[in-house]
Scaffold this motif. Sequence first.
Motif, PDB file in Angstrom:
ATOM      1  N   ILE A   7       0.845  -1.324   0.003  1.00  0.00           N
ATOM      2  CA  ILE A   7      -0.050   0.080  -0.006  1.00  0.00           C
ATOM      3  C   ILE A   7       0.711   1.127  -0.030  1.00  0.00           C
ATOM      4  O   ILE A   7       1.718   1.377   0.972  1.00  0.00           O
ATOM      5  N   SER A   8       0.488   2.268  -0.841  1.00  0.00           N
ATOM      6  CA  SER A   8       1.461   3.226  -0.950  1.00  0.00           C
ATOM      7  C   SER A   8       1.182   4.189   0.051  1.00  0.00           C
ATOM      8  O   SER A   8       0.180   4.051   0.536  1.00  0.00           O
ATOM      9  N   LEU A  11      -2.136   6.154  -0.240  1.00  0.00           N
ATOM     10  CA  LEU A  11      -3.204   5.523  -0.015  1.00  0.00           C
ATOM     11  C   LEU A  11      -3.413   5.005   1.488  1.00  0.00           C
ATOM     12  O   LEU A  11      -4.532   5.074   2.161  1.00  0.00           O
ATOM     13  N   GLN A  30      -5.874  -7.212  -0.911  1.00  0.00           N
ATOM     14  CA  GLN A  30      -5.716  -6.596  -2.196  1.00  0.00           C
ATOM     15  C   GLN A  30      -6.091  -7.711  -3.218  1.00  0.00           C
ATOM     16  O   GLN A  30      -5.802  -8.786  -2.921  1.00  0.00           O
ATOM     17  N   ARG A 104      -0.674  -3.249 -12.635  1.00  0.00           N
ATOM     18  CA  ARG A 104      -0.216  -2.089 -11.536  1.00  0.00           C
ATOM     19  C   ARG A 104      -1.656  -1.483 -10.620  1.00  0.00           C
ATOM     20  O   ARG A 104      -1.424  -1.123  -9.727  1.00  0.00           O
ATOM     21  N   GLN A 105      -2.636  -1.544 -11.221  1.00  0.00           N
ATOM     22  CA  GLN A 105      -3.976  -1.310 -10.570  1.00  0.00           C
ATOM     23  C   GLN A 105      -4.305  -2.100  -9.350  1.00  0.00           C
ATOM     24  O   GLN A 105      -4.812  -1.599  -8.344  1.00  0.00           O
ATOM     25  N   GLN A 108      -2.895  -0.562  -6.443  1.00  0.00           N
ATOM     26  CA  GLN A 108      -3.637   0.721  -5.905  1.00  0.00           C
ATOM     27  C   GLN A 108      -4.978   0.433  -5.411  1.00  0.00           C
ATOM     28  O   GLN A 108      -5.888   1.549  -5.584  1.00  0.00           O
ATOM     29  N   THR A 109      -5.288  -0.911  -5.285  1.00  0.00           N
ATOM     30  CA  THR A 109      -6.756  -1.114  -4.766  1.00  0.00           C
ATOM     31  C   THR A 109      -6.731  -1.936  -3.535  1.00  0.00           C
ATOM     32  O   THR A 109      -5.559  -2.778  -3.069  1.00  0.00           O
ATOM     33  N   GLU A 122      -9.978   2.285  -4.506  1.00  0.00           N
ATOM     34  CA  GLU A 122      -9.388   2.046  -5.888  1.00  0.00           C
ATOM     35  C   GLU A 122      -8.545   3.442  -6.258  1.00  0.00           C
ATOM     36  O   GLU A 122      -9.053   4.725  -6.527  1.00  0.00           O
ATOM     37  N   GLY A 123      -7.513   3.218  -6.679  1.00  0.00           N
ATOM     38  CA  GLY A 123      -6.397   4.372  -7.203  1.00  0.00           C
ATOM     39  C   GLY A 123      -5.492   4.932  -6.125  1.00  0.00           C
ATOM     40  O   GLY A 123      -5.926   5.001  -5.014  1.00  0.00           O
ATOM     41  N   ALA A 124      -4.322   5.293  -6.649  1.00  0.00           N
ATOM     42  CA  ALA A 124      -3.522   5.961  -5.689  1.00  0.00           C
ATOM     43  C   ALA A 124      -3.749   7.804  -5.622  1.00  0.00           C
ATOM     44  O   ALA A 124      -3.904   8.410  -4.609  1.00  0.00           O
ATOM     45  N   THR A 127      -8.522   8.768  -5.705  1.00  0.00           N
ATOM     46  CA  THR A 127      -8.976   7.499  -5.108  1.00  0.00           C
ATOM     47  C   THR A 127     -10.298   7.563  -5.232  1.00  0.00           C
ATOM     48  O   THR A 127     -11.082   8.334  -4.770  1.00  0.00           O
TER      49      THR A 127
END
Length: 194
Positions: A7-8, A11, A30, A104-105, A108-109, A122-124, A127
């Motif tokens: 997880i970034s 996020l 994830q 990659r997605q 980011q989820t 969903e998305g960094a 979001t």
Amino acid sequence: MSSGLKISPQLRQKIDRELDLREKILWIGQPAPSLMILTGGTLAIALFAVPWTAFSVFWMWAALGFQLPNLSRGFQPQYLFAMFGLPFFLIGIGMLLSPFWSWRQAFQTVYIITNQRAITFEGAGKTTIRSYYPQQFNNLYRKEGNNGIGDVIIAAETTRDSDGDRQRRELGFFNIRDPREVEAILKKLVQEKR
């Protein structure tokens, strides 16, 4: 949070801000990144992109007379004609990379079940955050593959496309490991909230 999750920091901050003080995380996960490549038609798009991209390269090469441009003679009209194939080539490259974008997605989820609700992030950068409360779990069901990875469908939404046709879209946790466990946690949450 689980050590296996990627997880970034951005996020993670959004997750921390979203959770209420009285919310306790019961499960977090994830999508399995390797399966994101094979879902949503990404593999079909990538396969379609092979002849698309090859034809666009052939088009540009043929427009150039099957030779490299010689710029010492100045700009020739056929160079402009060859450039008409460039957008098609770039679209083909984008389609060829669709499995990478899906993979990659997955990173980011994030899916979370708390003692209050189920949440999808969903998305960094930008979001999309969806919350599902126990009273929305009326049609909860699971799709499971032979590999133990599957989907837990929490809700569905019906919309209309540009032609006015009805489109049904499933919402929930997709390509997760051990969907049976996730379904059980959600069903238990429903029972506790009754």
